[in-house]
Enzyme design. Structure first.
Site, PDB file in Angstrom:
ATOM      1  N   HIS A  25       0.834  -1.204   0.000  1.00 41.32           N
ATOM      2  CA  HIS A  25       0.000   0.000   0.000  1.00 41.32           C
ATOM      3  C   HIS A  25       0.871   1.258   0.000  1.00 41.32           C
ATOM      4  O   HIS A  25       0.528   2.266  -0.610  1.00 41.32           O
ATOM      5  CB  HIS A  25      -0.927   0.005   1.224  1.00 41.32           C
ATOM      6  CG  HIS A  25      -1.978  -1.084   1.153  1.00 41.32           C
ATOM      7  ND1 HIS A  25      -3.328  -0.819   1.132  1.00 41.32           N
ATOM      8  CD2 HIS A  25      -1.877  -2.431   1.089  1.00 41.32           C
ATOM      9  CE1 HIS A  25      -4.008  -1.951   1.061  1.00 41.32           C
ATOM     10  NE2 HIS A  25      -3.137  -2.953   1.040  1.00 41.32           N
ATOM     11  N   ASP A 130      -5.804   5.658   2.348  1.00 42.04           N
ATOM     12  CA  ASP A 130      -6.075   4.291   1.919  1.00 42.04           C
ATOM     13  C   ASP A 130      -7.475   3.854   2.365  1.00 42.04           C
ATOM     14  O   ASP A 130      -7.975   4.287   3.404  1.00 42.04           O
ATOM     15  CB  ASP A 130      -5.032   3.370   2.560  1.00 42.04           C
ATOM     16  CG  ASP A 130      -4.961   2.017   1.880  1.00 42.04           C
ATOM     17  OD1 ASP A 130      -4.056   1.840   1.057  1.00 42.04           O
ATOM     18  OD2 ASP A 130      -5.818   1.144   2.173  1.00 42.04           O
ATOM     19  N   SER A 301       5.226  -8.893  -0.720  1.00 46.02           N
ATOM     20  CA  SER A 301       5.912  -8.463   0.493  1.00 46.02           C
ATOM     21  C   SER A 301       5.387  -9.119   1.762  1.00 46.02           C
ATOM     22  O   SER A 301       5.951  -8.940   2.827  1.00 46.02           O
ATOM     23  CB  SER A 301       5.773  -6.941   0.612  1.00 46.02           C
ATOM     24  OG  SER A 301       4.413  -6.590   0.717  1.00 46.02           O
ATOM     25  N   TRP A 359      15.139  -8.018  -0.236  1.00 42.53           N
ATOM     26  CA  TRP A 359      14.189  -7.235  -1.029  1.00 42.53           C
ATOM     27  C   TRP A 359      14.781  -7.005  -2.418  1.00 42.53           C
ATOM     28  O   TRP A 359      15.941  -6.610  -2.542  1.00 42.53           O
ATOM     29  CB  TRP A 359      13.968  -5.905  -0.310  1.00 42.53           C
ATOM     30  CG  TRP A 359      12.883  -5.059  -0.875  1.00 42.53           C
ATOM     31  CD1 TRP A 359      13.036  -3.904  -1.598  1.00 42.53           C
ATOM     32  CD2 TRP A 359      11.481  -5.254  -0.732  1.00 42.53           C
ATOM     33  NE1 TRP A 359      11.826  -3.383  -1.927  1.00 42.53           N
ATOM     34  CE2 TRP A 359      10.844  -4.191  -1.407  1.00 42.53           C
ATOM     35  CE3 TRP A 359      10.687  -6.224  -0.121  1.00 42.53           C
ATOM     36  CZ2 TRP A 359       9.458  -4.055  -1.479  1.00 42.53           C
ATOM     37  CZ3 TRP A 359       9.307  -6.091  -0.190  1.00 42.53           C
ATOM     38  CH2 TRP A 359       8.714  -5.024  -0.856  1.00 42.53           C
ATOM     39  N   ALA A 360      14.006  -7.272  -3.452  1.00 40.27           N
ATOM     40  CA  ALA A 360      14.546  -7.169  -4.812  1.00 40.27           C
ATOM     41  C   ALA A 360      13.943  -5.973  -5.548  1.00 40.27           C
ATOM     42  O   ALA A 360      12.811  -5.582  -5.260  1.00 40.27           O
ATOM     43  CB  ALA A 360      14.202  -8.438  -5.567  1.00 40.27           C
ATOM     44  N   HIS A 377       2.066 -14.207  -6.990  1.00 36.71           N
ATOM     45  CA  HIS A 377       0.881 -14.377  -6.153  1.00 36.71           C
ATOM     46  C   HIS A 377      -0.274 -13.501  -6.649  1.00 36.71           C
ATOM     47  O   HIS A 377      -1.368 -13.563  -6.118  1.00 36.71           O
ATOM     48  CB  HIS A 377       1.217 -14.050  -4.701  1.00 36.71           C
ATOM     49  CG  HIS A 377       1.487 -12.589  -4.457  1.00 36.71           C
ATOM     50  ND1 HIS A 377       2.266 -11.807  -5.290  1.00 36.71           N
ATOM     51  CD2 HIS A 377       1.075 -11.753  -3.470  1.00 36.71           C
ATOM     52  CE1 HIS A 377       2.323 -10.575  -4.812  1.00 36.71           C
ATOM     53  NE2 HIS A 377       1.610 -10.515  -3.710  1.00 36.71           N
ATOM     54  N   TRP A 380      -1.961  -6.939  -6.532  1.00 35.63           N
ATOM     55  CA  TRP A 380      -2.329  -6.047  -7.626  1.00 35.63           C
ATOM     56  C   TRP A 380      -1.131  -5.233  -8.146  1.00 35.63           C
ATOM     57  O   TRP A 380      -0.994  -5.018  -9.350  1.00 35.63           O
ATOM     58  CB  TRP A 380      -3.470  -5.122  -7.231  1.00 35.63           C
ATOM     59  CG  TRP A 380      -3.975  -4.304  -8.393  1.00 35.63           C
ATOM     60  CD1 TRP A 380      -3.984  -2.943  -8.504  1.00 35.63           C
ATOM     61  CD2 TRP A 380      -4.541  -4.804  -9.631  1.00 35.63           C
ATOM     62  NE1 TRP A 380      -4.514  -2.563  -9.710  1.00 35.63           N
ATOM     63  CE2 TRP A 380      -4.867  -3.682 -10.420  1.00 35.63           C
ATOM     64  CE3 TRP A 380      -4.780  -6.085 -10.138  1.00 35.63           C
ATOM     65  CZ2 TRP A 380      -5.437  -3.808 -11.698  1.00 35.63           C
ATOM     66  CZ3 TRP A 380      -5.351  -6.198 -11.421  1.00 35.63           C
ATOM     67  CH2 TRP A 380      -5.669  -5.070 -12.168  1.00 35.63           C
ATOM     68  N   SER A 382       1.978  -6.184  -8.228  1.00 33.43           N
ATOM     69  CA  SER A 382       2.781  -7.096  -9.051  1.00 33.43           C
ATOM     70  C   SER A 382       2.108  -7.332 -10.402  1.00 33.43           C
ATOM     71  O   SER A 382       2.765  -7.363 -11.446  1.00 33.43           O
ATOM     72  CB  SER A 382       2.978  -8.433  -8.335  1.00 33.43           C
ATOM     73  OG  SER A 382       3.723  -8.226  -7.160  1.00 33.43           O
ATOM     74  N   GLU A 401      -7.420 -10.554  -2.211  1.00 33.92           N
ATOM     75  CA  GLU A 401      -8.077 -10.486  -3.520  1.00 33.92           C
ATOM     76  C   GLU A 401      -7.225 -11.139  -4.614  1.00 33.92           C
ATOM     77  O   GLU A 401      -7.543 -11.059  -5.793  1.00 33.92           O
ATOM     78  CB  GLU A 401      -8.467  -9.036  -3.844  1.00 33.92           C
ATOM     79  CG  GLU A 401      -7.535  -8.204  -4.685  1.00 33.92           C
ATOM     80  CD  GLU A 401      -6.257  -7.770  -3.979  1.00 33.92           C
ATOM     81  OE1 GLU A 401      -5.960  -8.242  -2.856  1.00 33.92           O
ATOM     82  OE2 GLU A 401      -5.532  -6.969  -4.568  1.00 33.92           O
ATOM     83  N   GLN A 402      -6.153 -11.838  -4.189  1.00 40.84           N
ATOM     84  CA  GLN A 402      -5.241 -12.415  -5.181  1.00 40.84           C
ATOM     85  C   GLN A 402      -5.918 -13.475  -6.063  1.00 40.84           C
ATOM     86  O   GLN A 402      -5.574 -13.630  -7.233  1.00 40.84           O
ATOM     87  CB  GLN A 402      -4.031 -13.034  -4.469  1.00 40.84           C
ATOM     88  CG  GLN A 402      -3.170 -12.003  -3.768  1.00 40.84           C
ATOM     89  CD  GLN A 402      -2.317 -12.607  -2.661  1.00 40.84           C
ATOM     90  OE1 GLN A 402      -2.123 -13.804  -2.585  1.00 40.84           O
ATOM     91  NE2 GLN A 402      -1.799 -11.752  -1.784  1.00 40.84           N
TER      92      GLN A 402
HETATM   93  N1  UDP Z   1       8.353  -5.707  -4.097  1.00 37.50           N
HETATM   94  C1  UDP Z   1       9.665  -5.392  -4.403  1.00 37.50           C
HETATM   95  N2  UDP Z   1      10.641  -6.269  -4.042  1.00 37.50           N
HETATM   96  C2  UDP Z   1      10.403  -7.432  -3.388  1.00 37.50           C
HETATM   97  C3  UDP Z   1       9.044  -7.762  -3.100  1.00 37.50           C
HETATM   98  C4  UDP Z   1       8.053  -6.880  -3.467  1.00 37.50           C
HETATM   99  O1  UDP Z   1       9.941  -4.332  -4.994  1.00 37.50           O
HETATM  100  O2  UDP Z   1      11.341  -8.173  -3.106  1.00 37.50           O
HETATM  101  C5  UDP Z   1       7.296  -4.743  -4.451  1.00 37.50           C
HETATM  102  C6  UDP Z   1       6.569  -5.094  -5.726  1.00 37.50           C
HETATM  103  O3  UDP Z   1       7.264  -4.562  -6.854  1.00 37.50           O
HETATM  104  C7  UDP Z   1       5.216  -4.451  -5.500  1.00 37.50           C
HETATM  105  C8  UDP Z   1       5.013  -4.582  -3.996  1.00 37.50           C
HETATM  106  O4  UDP Z   1       6.305  -4.776  -3.433  1.00 37.50           O
HETATM  107  O5  UDP Z   1       5.256  -3.078  -5.836  1.00 37.50           O
HETATM  108  C9  UDP Z   1       4.141  -5.761  -3.607  1.00 37.50           C
HETATM  109  O6  UDP Z   1       2.813  -5.408  -3.799  1.00 37.50           O
HETATM  110  P1  UDP Z   1       1.710  -6.463  -4.265  1.00 37.50           P
HETATM  111  O7  UDP Z   1       0.426  -5.710  -4.344  1.00 37.50           O
HETATM  112  O8  UDP Z   1       2.123  -7.136  -5.508  1.00 37.50           O
HETATM  113  O9  UDP Z   1       1.698  -7.566  -3.150  1.00 37.50           O
HETATM  114  P2  UDP Z   1       1.626  -7.519  -1.538  1.00 37.50           P
HETATM  115  O10 UDP Z   1       3.025  -7.353  -1.074  1.00 37.50           O
HETATM  116  O11 UDP Z   1       0.735  -6.366  -1.140  1.00 37.50           O
HETATM  117  O12 UDP Z   1       1.072  -8.870  -1.211  1.00 37.50           O
END
Ligand code: UDP
Length: 487
Positions: A25, A130, A301, A359-360, A377, A380, A382, A401-402
């Site tokens: 978020h 949010d 994340s 973290w990537a 996964h 949204w 991603s 909501e995945q």
């Molecule tokens: N993300 C990243 N590096 C990581 C893991 C996640 O930059 O190692 C970023 C990804 O690019 C996205 C966000 O974290 O912008 C994850 O949001 P998403 O809605 O896909 O999934 P959530 O983490 O909320 O389940």
């Protein structure tokens, strides 16, 4: 050009942004803050103290000087501050979010008082918060400033959320175990099994359900909803969410995504504003791989895969000789990585696979020419990042909501290849192997890649000068600044 800086009449407009305190978020909210500063806004970005500390650290020089960061006391012990690790983290994030209310009110009050004392920063003209911090609607009402909801999930999901009071009234929610076709006016029926776990009858997630419902009812009181999507992707849902049947108060819907750095759409190098320190070595590794040859594997994340699912994926990767880059968070019950994998897996895949646990820089990985597919996964962010990079998806949804996103990826956006899973939700190695091969080398994968590349072009057009998202952004800014002039 995408959301470019232009001299504007509203050059002194000041908005407060308040995200929900998890990375999925905060990341788009921060990107949206950047977008607004490029339109002349000053932004006060408010979140829990430890989250703000992280942003300060990772963005040391990259953040626009027009964004001021304010941390609110969160009273979370240091050991628990990593809200994005572990499956219970959502509950912790919920607690943090709920605790911020009194300090947030004081902050807004302080900003208004400062402005009255002829500070160089004008009073805030709106709160953009949010959908999961809906108590901020009461703060906005108290100070007589509009609240706009920031909705970082798809618009189909928003339509469902807006329709929730009807579903409860009709006795459809809480959902029966066999609930299948849930009818939302103007949209194809949705499958009950895709809906959030906490919406189901007898769900043990009562705390989450109460939290979710409380927040969703408040959507109807806001001055507008800013959705991270674009018309060419979700036109039907955007139209449906704007109808009286779903949205009786006619709360304006602004579909202004994908909210990503404008440089990204211009094909210029981006300095990925990671939320925490990133591992950039993987980019060098990608440089050495063939075009579109690498399968990127990541689950966002929050989610952590079960040991069994990790092992099934590993066996499949071992068997199919596929090159891969895997962002792997260790399950809490696993002591170290090597014990997770089949014997010899790491040495056998050493030349064609890279596993990292930090973290990537996901957006950079997805937009790298060597990346050819994404096992995801379907969070949204991603999903949108993959589509905006023209990369097809192999969905392995886990919660929230995945499941809905995953279904849209396959059936509606047609940018994915389906992965068969057992009744226990686990995808066995044979099925993972079949799906990976289809995505990376099969006809379905090629069709999904063509479609993803076409959507990538449409996403770039949507945020360009005359594009649908650019127009929605302009409409939002106009509404927010007009309201301001009138108050
Ligand atoms: N993300 C990243 N590096 C990581 C893991 C996640 O930059 O190692 C970023 C990804 O690019 C996205 C966000 O974290 O912008 C994850 O949001 P998403 O809605 O896909 O999934 P959530 O983490 O909320 O389940």
């Amino acid at each position: 050009m995408a959301f470019q800086a232009q001299p504007r009449a509203h050059a002194h407009a000041h908005a407060i942004i308040l995200p929900f305190p998890t990375q999925g978020h905060i990341i788009p909210a921060l990107k949206f803050a950047e977008t607004l500063t490029s339109q002349g806004f000053i932004i006060t970005f408010v979140c829990a103290e430890h989250r703000i500390a992280r942003i300060r650290k990772s963005h040391a020089s990259g953040l626009s000087p027009r964004i001021r960061l304010i941390g609110l006391p969160d009273e979370v012990p240091v050991a628990e501050q990593d809200v994005d690790q572990g499956s219970d983290s959502l509950l912790l994030a919920i607690r943090i979010a709920e605790n911020m209310a009194p300090a947030f009110e004081q902050t807004v009050n302080g900003l208004i008082e400062d402005a009255q004392k002829e500070s160089s920063i004008p009073p805030p003209l709106c709160i953009i918060s949010d959908f999961y911090v809906s108590w901020s609607q009461d703060t906005a009402n108290k100070f007589k400033i509009p609240r706009y909801v920031f909705y970082p999930s798809p618009c189909s999901c928003l339509a469902l959320m807006l329709y929730l009071p009807h579903l409860i009234e009709q006795g459809i929610v809480p959902l029966a175990p066999d609930a299948r076709d849930i009818v939302i006016p103007g949209l194809p029926p949705m499958d009950g099994s895709d809906m959030p776990e906490s919406w189901k009858q007898n769900s043990f997630m009562k705390e989450r359900r109460d939290f979710s419902f409380r927040n969703l009812f408040k959507l109807h009181e806001s001055s507008g909803i800013l959705v991270n999507t674009f018309y060419e992707l979700e036109g039907e849902a955007i139209d449906a969410a704007s109808t009286e049947a779903i949205n009786p108060n006619k709360v304006p819907i602004y579909a202004l995504g994908p909210i990503l750095p404008s440089k990204f759409f211009r094909g210029e190098p981006i300095d990925q504003q990671a939320f925490i320190q990133t591992d950039n070595e993987c980019l060098q590794w990608l440089n050495a791989q063939a075009p579109s040859s690498v399968l990127f594997i990541s689950f966002g994340s929050i989610a952590i895969l079960s040991i069994r699912q990790i092992q099934e994926i590993a066996k499949a990767l071992d068997a199919c000789q596929q090159a891969f880059l895997w962002i792997l968070r260790l399950p809490t019950s696993a002591t170290d990585q090597s014990t997770l994998f089949p014997e010899g897996f790491l040495s056998r895949t050493h030349n064609r696979g890279l596993i990292i646990s930090t973290w990537a820089p996901q957006l950079l990985i997805l937009s790298h020419p060597s990346t050819g597919g994404f096992m995801s996964h379907c969070g949204w962010n991603s999903t949108l990042e993959s589509i905006s990079s023209g990369v097809p998806i192999l969905p392995l949804p886990l919660f929230a909501e995945q499941h809905m996103n995953s279904r849209m990826v396959i059936n509606q956006f047609k940018v994915g290849v389906k992965l068969q899973r057992g009744a226990d939700g686990v995808a066995e190695n044979e099925n993972v192997e079949i799906a990976v091969m289809e995505l990376m080398q099969g006809e379905e994968g090629r069709a999904a890649r063509r479609r993803a590349r076409a959507l990538k072009e449409q996403a770039a057009r949507a945020v360009s000068e005359a594009g649908s998202s650019h127009k929605a952004l302009d409409a939002f800014i106009q509404a927010a600044t007009i309201t301001h002039t009138q108050t």
